[in-house]
Design a protein around this motif. Structure first.
Motif, short mmCIF file in Angstrom:
data_model
loop_
_atom_site.label_atom_id
_atom_site.label_comp_id
_atom_site.label_asym_id
_atom_site.label_seq_id
_atom_site.Cartn_x
_atom_site.Cartn_y
_atom_site.Cartn_z
N ALA A 148 0.82 -1.21 0.00
CA ALA A 148 0.00 0.00 0.00
C ALA A 148 0.86 1.27 0.00
O ALA A 148 0.36 2.35 -0.30
CB ALA A 148 -0.93 0.00 1.21
N PHE A 149 2.13 1.13 0.31
CA PHE A 149 3.02 2.28 0.49
C PHE A 149 4.07 2.42 -0.60
O PHE A 149 4.21 3.47 -1.22
CB PHE A 149 3.72 2.15 1.86
N GLU A 150 4.84 1.38 -0.83
CA GLU A 150 6.12 1.48 -1.53
C GLU A 150 6.04 2.07 -2.94
O GLU A 150 6.71 3.08 -3.22
CB GLU A 150 6.80 0.12 -1.58
N ASP A 151 5.31 1.46 -3.83
CA ASP A 151 5.34 1.90 -5.23
C ASP A 151 4.85 3.34 -5.39
O ASP A 151 5.46 4.14 -6.11
CB ASP A 151 4.52 0.96 -6.11
N LYS A 152 3.76 3.66 -4.74
CA LYS A 152 3.21 5.02 -4.85
C LYS A 152 4.18 6.04 -4.25
O LYS A 152 4.43 7.10 -4.83
CB LYS A 152 1.85 5.09 -4.16
#
Length: 182
Positions: free
Chosen positions: A130-134
């Motif tokens: 939920a965090f990394e790519d964005k």
């Protein structure tokens, strides 16, 4: 008076460069290094970084960049030619975009990761995905925008130097009648 305005422009250039370097450093070293880490290490380290970075030095630079940028733009605007005005405005505008990306996207993602809880007691894969790519994409965006701010302020310094060097030089003390100037 012009000295402090020039000082504000120098400070704007330095601060935007420091912030660009910070975000770029995350983009080309920190996040690629963490990408190779397991979920527990990734979540724990990012949670720790997001707490540690909110410190007086970072906040002074981060928000101070806006303040000194605005002082430089407002202080130099009146006497500037159109080219200098455009680059001053661009530097401040790009810095504002970086602030918007950071406060509107990266910080909420940081808060979301913090709210996920203790890395020993959560679904680490879900928290990370939920965090990394964005976060990585928007960090790169703010790094690029901040580099543009730095380049704009740096070019403003060049233009300001050209204007000052082309201005007629005036003797600091007027010559007395019949005496040569200094």
């Amino acid at each position: 008076m012009r000295t402090w305005m020039t000082g504000a422009l120098v400070a704007s250039t330095l601060v935007s460069g420091l912030m660009a370097g910070l975000f770029a450093g995350f983009a080309y070293s920190v996040m690629p290094g963490l990408k190779k880490s397991g979920d527990h290490s990734f979540v724990e380290v990012m949670q720790n970084i997001n707490v540690a970075i909110v410190n007086p030095l970072f906040m002074t630079l981060f928000m101070g960049g806006l303040a000194v940028g605005a002082i430089a733009v407002l202080g130099l605007w009146r006497g500037a030619d159109n080219r200098l005005r455009i680059w001053l405005f661009a530097g401040l505008g790009f810095y504002l975009v970086m602030l918007g990306i950071t406060s509107g996207i990266n910080v909420p993602l940081n808060d979301q990761l913090a709210a996920a809880g203790d890395p020993n007691q959560i679904d680490l894969g879900a928290a990370r995905s939920a965090f990394e790519d964005k976060w990585v994409v928007w960090n790169i965006a703010r790094a690029v925008v901040n580099v543009a701010s730095f380049a704009s302020f740096a070019w403003s310094l060049v233009l300001l130097g050209r204007v000052r060097n082309s201005a007629p030089q005036v003797s600091p003390v007027p010559a007395a009648p019949g005496r040569p100037g200094w």
